[in-house]
Every structure is written in C-alpha cells, then in structure tokens.
Design an enzyme around this catalytic site. Structure first.
Site, PDB file in Angstrom:
ATOM      1  N   ASP A 137       2.804   3.204   0.150  1.00 18.29           N
ATOM      2  CA  ASP A 137       3.453   4.346   0.797  1.00 18.29           C
ATOM      3  C   ASP A 137       2.669   5.617   0.498  1.00 18.29           C
ATOM      4  OD1 ASP A 137       5.196   6.264   1.803  1.00 18.29           O
ATOM      5  OD2 ASP A 137       6.982   5.195   1.108  1.00 18.29           O
ATOM      6  N   SER A 169      13.866   7.089   2.805  1.00 17.92           N
ATOM      7  CA  SER A 169      13.054   8.298   2.831  1.00 17.92           C
ATOM      8  C   SER A 169      13.913   9.518   2.496  1.00 17.92           C
ATOM      9  CB  SER A 169      12.358   8.424   4.184  1.00 17.92           C
ATOM     10  OG  SER A 169      11.368   9.427   4.150  1.00 17.92           O
ATOM     11  N   HIS A 229       5.775   2.887   4.081  1.00 16.78           N
ATOM     12  CA  HIS A 229       6.986   3.670   4.302  1.00 16.78           C
ATOM     13  C   HIS A 229       7.910   2.925   5.257  1.00 16.78           C
ATOM     14  CE1 HIS A 229       9.041   7.354   3.437  1.00 16.78           C
ATOM     15  NE2 HIS A 229       9.241   7.632   4.709  1.00 16.78           N
TER      16      HIS A 229
END
Length: 467
Positions: free
Chosen positions: A416, A328, A445
């Site tokens: 995601d 991320s 995610h």
C-alpha cells in the site's frame, strides 16, 4: 428585386437542408459502422471462446518473492527480491527489469536495471537498522506492454512506534465535542429507495442532523422479518464521491447504514452533484487546520459517533451489538467512532488512513493524506508546521487507538502506497484492547475477498446473540 431575394432565400434554405441531410446520413453511416464493428468484435470473441475456450491464466505471469516469504526481517538482516516472469509458461529472455529501492515512500528518482536471466532477476533490497519498511518499485516492457508492481518488506514492524503525542486535554476535548453534538436532535428524514428494496429488506436514504451545522446522508437497509438485529455502520473512504446502496451486511442479518460525511445528497443528478462537491469538498482534509475547533474533521468525527446513536435508536436494533467497519478514511473513522461512542462493541478497520500524521516530519512514511510532504497534493500544509501538528494531534488515529476498549480486527497489506504500512503498524501497536491483525503482504490499497470473509467470520463469532 423582392422576388430575387425570395428566390435566393429559398435556394439557401434548400442548400442547408441538403447539407444537413448529408451530414445526418454520414453520421448514420459512422454509427452503423461502429455498431457493426462492436457487434463483430463481440461475436468474434464469443466465437473464439466457443471454439478455443477461455484462458484460465494470464499469458504473462509474474511473481515477486522476498527471501523471507512472510516479508518480515530483523533489523540488520539483508533482504532480496526474486522476480520471476513467464510468457506463455516460458521464461522471458533478452529483457531488462528497471527498479528503485529505498525506504518506504523515500525511493530515489533514478532507476537501476538488471537483465532477466532464464526469466528470473534478483534485486538487493538492503536492510534497515531501525524498525520500518524497505520498498522496491519495478517495471519492464514485454511486446510493448508495461508490467510493474511495488513490493515492501518489514523490519521488526511490531516495534514501530508513532511520533504522534496525545495532548493532555485530548479526552476532555472530545467528550465536550460529543456532548455538544448530542444536544442536536438528529431529525432523521427518510426517502424510500425502491430499486434497493425487496421482500426481504427495505432501503431508505436518510438525512441526519449530526451537529450544529453538520448533516450527513446514508443508505439505511433493514431486514423486514420483524426481528431484532445487530447494527453496522460503514463510514466512507476519502473524497466526496457518491455512495450507493448495498445489501452485503443486511444479507448477513444486520441493520446496515452506509454513510457519506459531507452532507451531499447522493440522489442528485451527476452534474449538479459534481459541481456541488467540488465547491464544498475540494481539499477538505486541509480546511480549518488552524485550530482543533475549526478543523473539518471535528464535525466529521462527532458525526460518525452520532450515526451510531441513530442506529441504536431504531426499533430493529437488538440492544447489544454495534459494529463499525470501513476502509482507508473509512478505516480511520471506524477506529475514531469506536473510541468515541461507548455503544460500539466491535471495530473492524481496513488499511486505516490518518495514522501517525507526523511521520514525514521525521523522515519516515506517514499516513494519508501524507501531510508535510509534496508526495501527494492533498497533503500540502500551508500554515506553520508547529501549528498544524498541534491541531492534527487531536485527529491522529493513533490517539484514538490508544483509547479503544472494544475488540479490533484490523487488516492491511504491505504494498500500500496510499496508507503506508509503517503508519498502520505505528497505530496498531498502540492498541491495548483485544486485537486481531490479518496481514496480506502482497495486497495494496484494497482487500481480498478472502480477507473480507475472514473479517465477517470474526464478527459473527463475537456477536452477543443471547436473548
């Protein structure tokens, strides 16, 4: 009269003591009853497991499969989604499934619906004439419980190109920034972390001075075998939560530094830490966006590059192998660090953020923090958009990806909705360095353990272990 008042006071005191004892007794009864309920529930669960065994599959099973199993289509091809639901192995009956279909992150407000027939429903996803993604968000209720998921399919993703342009002075700006940061002595301060130390490894909290007014903390874990080792830096995901020690990479034979980026000491008590981080860090991804020199991420990017310098100053470093990896925001910082610091030899980002940040200005999904849209509160931009895009072009990961020279392993999923696959593909397609992508279309995610294992294998195969 004095005697009467004294008697009244003693009576009142006696009544208060009685009332307190009654309350305490009542609380003890409640706590005892609660404990007995919990104990009985646990005992019942253990007895049930012993008597009837553990379930090895969920009672309600759902699978959603596009008509192209790899979730990839050519522009103009029609995509459909087959959703299968079983309850205890039997097709669900008499239920409706509610769904929204549209371009990624631009779904309509209203749901459509169709019935399950013999436990199956088929949703038309439509098509795209331009490279990008279509998405389907669906849900249904069974026995009062909600079941939901998000599925996305790709149209010519290898042709997705970013909207972000590289400023003419991009490399000059960052060379100057890193040069200035390197003038500052790192001044490492160490604190032993006994609970994460054993006969095979030693863990310390280290504080690093990575810029004029910038400090970061990290948990440094080193093997204690007296040998030289590769080093690995793991930058953090978004937010300002506490970091904690880990031995994952050290067990693989690495010197391992897991960092935070805000200068917040993770050993503080929770209340003090939370008060501090809210005061310092709330909305940090928008702070100083008026110019590239004042933007919050400037010191963060340079600080991550300096963390690599620190690792390479350690006597345990083997002098050759330097890995950066994270997910991320940590995936974004992985790419940035590899582009800025010439010592990095391997780069392994997962679902990286901060890619193609102008996407939403062009009616296409952009990367986290989803600037220029109300989709996400942290993505609000309160300065003129042209001014914001000028600043952000110096921080968009797309431009760092264009500079990468080290081998890259990048992994992401199509479901995601935090870091859009459109934005990640836009970044990935700009990499000219040797690259490997591992896409698991059904992941969101997060990553599968199998994906992490594949990444570790990729790292091990590329280490320079020659003496």
């Amino acid at each position: 009269m004095v005697v009467l008042h004294l008697w009244n006071f003693r009576l009142l005191n006696f009544l208060l003591i009685c009332r307190t004892n009654i309350i305490l007794s009542h609380m003890r009864r409640i706590l005892t009853a609660t404990f007995l309920v919990v104990a009985a529930t646990m005992a019942h669960a253990q007895k049930f497991q012993q008597e009837f065994g553990n379930a090895r599959k969920p009672f309600v099973e759902i699978i959603a499969v596009p008509n192209h199993p790899d979730h990839r289509y050519a522009p103009g091809q029609q995509a459909t989604l087959r959703i299968v639901a079983r309850e205890g192995g039997k097709p669900v009956q008499g239920l409706y499934i509610y769904y929204k279909v549209g371009d990624e992150m631009f779904l309509p407000a209203q749901y459509d619906s169709i019935p399950f027939i013999e436990g199956e429903a088929q949703v038309n996803l439509g098509t795209r004439l331009e490279p990008g993604f279509r998405a389907c968000q669906y849900e249904f209720k069974l026995n009062g419980k909600r079941y939901a998921d998000l599925v996305k399919v790709a149209f010519a993703p290898e042709q997705i190109r970013p909207f972000t342009k590289m400023p003419q002075d991009f490399e000059k700006f960052w060379q100057k920034t890193l040069k200035e940061a390197r003038k500052v002595d790192l001044q490492p301060e160490y604190q032993d972390i006994q609970e994460a130390t054993n006969e095979n490894m030693k863990t310390q909290l280290v504080k690093l001075h990575v810029g004029k007014d910038k400090w970061i903390y990290g948990y440094l874990t080193r093997p204690t075998d007296g040998r030289k080792h590769p080093v690995v830096l793991v930058p953090p995901g978004a937010g300002s939560q506490k970091i904690f020690p880990s031995d994952y990479f050290t067990k693989q034979g690495f010197v391992y530094l897991k960092i935070e980026i805000h200068g917040n000491n993770p050993t503080m008590d929770d209340d003090s830490y939370n008060a501090m981080r809210h005061e310092k860090c709330d909305g940090y991804m928008r702070k100083g966006m008026e110019s590239a020199d004042s933007y919050y991420y400037k010191d963060v990017y340079a600080g991550c590059a300096r963390a690599v310098d620190f690792l390479c100053s350690l006597p345990e470093w083997d002098g050759k192998n330097v890995i950066v990896t994270g997910g991320s925001q940590g995936g974004a910082l992985t790419i940035v660090t590899a582009a800025l610091n010439e010592k990095v030899t391997l780069c392994a980002p997962f679902y990286p953020a901060l890619c193609d940040l102008e996407g939403f200005l062009h009616q296409r999904a952009g990367g986290w923090p989803k600037f220029f849209t109300s989709y996400y509160a942290d993505g609000e931009v309160d300065i003129p958009f042209d001014k914001a895009t000028k600043t952000l072009s110096y921080f968009d990961v797309v431009n760092f990806a264009r500079l990468l020279k080290t081998p890259v392993f990048c992994s992401w999923g199509y479901s995601d909705d935090t870091c859009s696959p459109t934005s990640i593909w836009a970044m990935y397609n700009e990499i000219s360095a040797p690259k490997t992508c591992d896409i698991t279309p059904i992941s969101a995610h997060w990553r599968f353990a199998e994906t992490q294992e594949k990444c570790l294998k990729w790292m091990m195969e590329r280490l320079d272990l020659q003496p």
